[in-house]
Design a protein around this motif. Structure first.
Motif, mmCIF file in Angstrom:
data_model
loop_
_atom_site.group_PDB
_atom_site.id
_atom_site.type_symbol
_atom_site.label_atom_id
_atom_site.label_comp_id
_atom_site.label_asym_id
_atom_site.label_seq_id
_atom_site.Cartn_x
_atom_site.Cartn_y
_atom_site.Cartn_z
ATOM 1 N N ILE A 15 0.846 -1.191 0.000
ATOM 2 C CA ILE A 15 0.000 0.000 0.000
ATOM 3 C C ILE A 15 0.888 1.249 0.000
ATOM 4 O O ILE A 15 1.845 1.351 0.759
ATOM 5 C CB ILE A 15 -0.923 0.006 1.237
ATOM 6 N N GLY A 16 0.566 2.181 -0.876
ATOM 7 C CA GLY A 16 1.356 3.407 -1.002
ATOM 8 C C GLY A 16 2.289 3.396 -2.190
ATOM 9 O O GLY A 16 2.856 4.441 -2.535
ATOM 10 N N ASP A 17 2.454 2.243 -2.832
ATOM 11 C CA ASP A 17 3.310 2.176 -4.014
ATOM 12 C C ASP A 17 2.738 3.030 -5.147
ATOM 13 O O ASP A 17 1.527 3.077 -5.357
ATOM 14 C CB ASP A 17 3.422 0.731 -4.523
ATOM 15 N N ILE A 18 3.636 3.710 -5.870
ATOM 16 C CA ILE A 18 3.235 4.465 -7.060
ATOM 17 C C ILE A 18 3.372 3.533 -8.256
ATOM 18 O O ILE A 18 4.456 3.017 -8.530
ATOM 19 C CB ILE A 18 4.105 5.718 -7.241
ATOM 20 N N LEU A 19 2.276 3.311 -8.958
ATOM 21 C CA LEU A 19 2.237 2.354 -10.060
ATOM 22 C C LEU A 19 1.835 3.029 -11.363
ATOM 23 O O LEU A 19 1.208 4.086 -11.352
ATOM 24 C CB LEU A 19 1.244 1.234 -9.753
ATOM 25 N N SER A 20 2.190 2.404 -12.470
ATOM 26 C CA SER A 20 1.684 2.827 -13.769
ATOM 27 C C SER A 20 1.061 1.601 -14.410
ATOM 28 O O SER A 20 1.552 0.484 -14.239
ATOM 29 C CB SER A 20 2.806 3.388 -14.653
ATOM 30 N N PHE A 21 -0.026 1.811 -15.160
ATOM 31 C CA PHE A 21 -0.741 0.671 -15.718
ATOM 32 C C PHE A 21 -1.538 1.077 -16.951
ATOM 33 O O PHE A 21 -1.687 2.274 -17.252
ATOM 34 C CB PHE A 21 -1.706 0.098 -14.672
ATOM 35 N N GLU A 22 -2.021 0.073 -17.643
ATOM 36 C CA GLU A 22 -2.912 0.293 -18.767
ATOM 37 C C GLU A 22 -4.311 -0.148 -18.354
ATOM 38 O O GLU A 22 -4.467 -1.254 -17.849
ATOM 39 C CB GLU A 22 -2.446 -0.514 -19.986
ATOM 40 N N PRO A 23 -5.320 0.707 -18.529
ATOM 41 C CA PRO A 23 -6.685 0.315 -18.167
ATOM 42 C C PRO A 23 -7.292 -0.619 -19.217
ATOM 43 O O PRO A 23 -7.071 -0.448 -20.415
ATOM 44 C CB PRO A 23 -7.421 1.653 -18.125
ATOM 45 N N LYS A 24 -8.014 -1.631 -18.743
ATOM 46 C CA LYS A 24 -8.651 -2.574 -19.649
ATOM 47 C C LYS A 24 -10.014 -2.951 -19.085
ATOM 48 O O LYS A 24 -10.140 -3.247 -17.893
ATOM 49 C CB LYS A 24 -7.790 -3.824 -19.826
ATOM 50 N N LYS A 25 -11.024 -2.939 -19.953
ATOM 51 C CA LYS A 25 -12.366 -3.276 -19.495
ATOM 52 C C LYS A 25 -12.534 -4.793 -19.500
ATOM 53 O O LYS A 25 -12.308 -5.466 -20.514
ATOM 54 C CB LYS A 25 -13.416 -2.631 -20.397
ATOM 55 N N ALA A 26 -12.920 -5.332 -18.346
ATOM 56 C CA ALA A 26 -13.114 -6.776 -18.220
ATOM 57 C C ALA A 26 -14.462 -7.186 -18.799
ATOM 58 O O ALA A 26 -15.271 -6.344 -19.201
ATOM 59 C CB ALA A 26 -13.019 -7.181 -16.748
ATOM 60 N N ALA A 27 -14.723 -8.501 -18.812
ATOM 61 C CA ALA A 27 -15.963 -9.021 -19.377
ATOM 62 C C ALA A 27 -17.186 -8.525 -18.620
ATOM 63 O O ALA A 27 -18.275 -8.386 -19.191
ATOM 64 C CB ALA A 27 -15.927 -10.549 -19.365
ATOM 65 N N ASP A 28 -17.016 -8.257 -17.317
ATOM 66 C CA ASP A 28 -18.150 -7.780 -16.518
ATOM 67 C C ASP A 28 -18.329 -6.265 -16.605
ATOM 68 O O ASP A 28 -19.175 -5.696 -15.918
ATOM 69 C CB ASP A 28 -17.986 -8.195 -15.054
ATOM 70 N N GLY A 29 -17.519 -5.610 -17.450
ATOM 71 C CA GLY A 29 -17.644 -4.172 -17.623
ATOM 72 C C GLY A 29 -16.793 -3.355 -16.680
ATOM 73 O O GLY A 29 -16.705 -2.135 -16.814
ATOM 74 N N ARG A 30 -16.162 -4.038 -15.732
ATOM 75 C CA ARG A 30 -15.335 -3.332 -14.755
ATOM 76 C C ARG A 30 -13.953 -3.056 -15.339
ATOM 77 O O ARG A 30 -13.372 -3.907 -16.010
ATOM 78 C CB ARG A 30 -15.206 -4.175 -13.488
ATOM 79 N N VAL A 31 -13.425 -1.867 -15.074
ATOM 80 C CA VAL A 31 -12.092 -1.508 -15.553
ATOM 81 C C VAL A 31 -11.055 -2.085 -14.596
ATOM 82 O O VAL A 31 -11.172 -1.943 -13.382
ATOM 83 C CB VAL A 31 -11.927 0.019 -15.656
ATOM 84 N N GLN A 32 -10.063 -2.723 -15.160
ATOM 85 C CA GLN A 32 -8.993 -3.270 -14.340
ATOM 86 C C GLN A 32 -7.648 -2.884 -14.917
ATOM 87 O O GLN A 32 -7.539 -2.515 -16.088
ATOM 88 C CB GLN A 32 -9.101 -4.792 -14.254
ATOM 89 N N ALA A 33 -6.621 -2.954 -14.089
ATOM 90 C CA ALA A 33 -5.276 -2.570 -14.503
ATOM 91 C C ALA A 33 -4.539 -3.778 -15.086
ATOM 92 O O ALA A 33 -4.604 -4.877 -14.529
ATOM 93 C CB ALA A 33 -4.507 -2.012 -13.316
#
Length: 202
Positions: A45-63
């Protein structure tokens, strides 16, 4: 695809997932341990991250394709040298006892076999954590340790960098080490009186 930076503000280390708050604001983004690159350190917790957003099958955005902190492993709650010294001290005491009174080979066999089994269990648990598979229960790791596998557990913790940053596990773990050591002393064929006499005669 545009990469987004954010802060990991929630993380369940046992289940291997958490949530990232984007630096530019917005809803938290779900992230799974399997989405991190192999060179990233274990998330905190507290880590600075970079990611690409991707929409999952349930419509939820995940990294996905998550880049986290790299390089030197994080500090551990106890130095590796401490664990190695505990093992060395135990072996030294056991060897000293064997010179005064024969110790059954079964004792040695049990410690070696259980240590190997414990090391393998730690390795399997770390692999499962990274892949998001079913984890090895902590009670199983502790049971293997108390049955004589704790030297293998100490080596696994340091060599595999696993289970070294969780006080709620390390506390009970070192209790099992003490219990196992006491049990070894009580089950040893060397009577306490003979041990004292042998030490005084030297």
């Amino acid at each position: 695809m545009t990469r987004i930076h954010g802060i990991l503000n929630s993380w369940n280390d046992d289940r291997g997932f958490g949530f990232i708050t984007p630096a530019g604001g917005g809803k938290r983004v779900f992230v799974h341990i399997s989405a991190f690159t192999r060179d990233a350190l274990r998330p905190e917790i507290g880590d600075i991250l970079s990611f690409e957003p991707k929409k999952a099958a349930d419509g939820r955005v995940q990294a996905v394709a998550v880049h986290g902190p790299r390089g030197t492993p994080r500090s551990r709650p106890y130095p590796a040298l401490v664990g190695y010294l505990v093992i060395a001290a135990f072996v030294a005491v056991a060897f000293s006892l064997s010179t005064l009174w024969p110790i059954s080979r079964w004792f040695v066999a049990i410690f070696v076999i259980m240590s190997v089994a414990c090391f393998v269990a730690y390795a399997a648990d770390k692999s499962a954590a990274r892949a998001g598979r079913w984890r090895v229960p902590e009670v199983t790791l502790l049971l293997l340790g108390i049955l004589g596998g704790w030297p293998g557990a100490v080596l696994a913790q340091q060599w595999l960098r696993h289970k070294t940053r969780k006080p709620s596990f390390l506390g009970p773990f070192w209790v099992t080490v003490v219990i196992n050591t006491i049990a070894f002393a009580l089950l040893s064929p060397l009577p306490l009186g003979d041990l004292v006499a042998g030490l005084l005669s030297r």
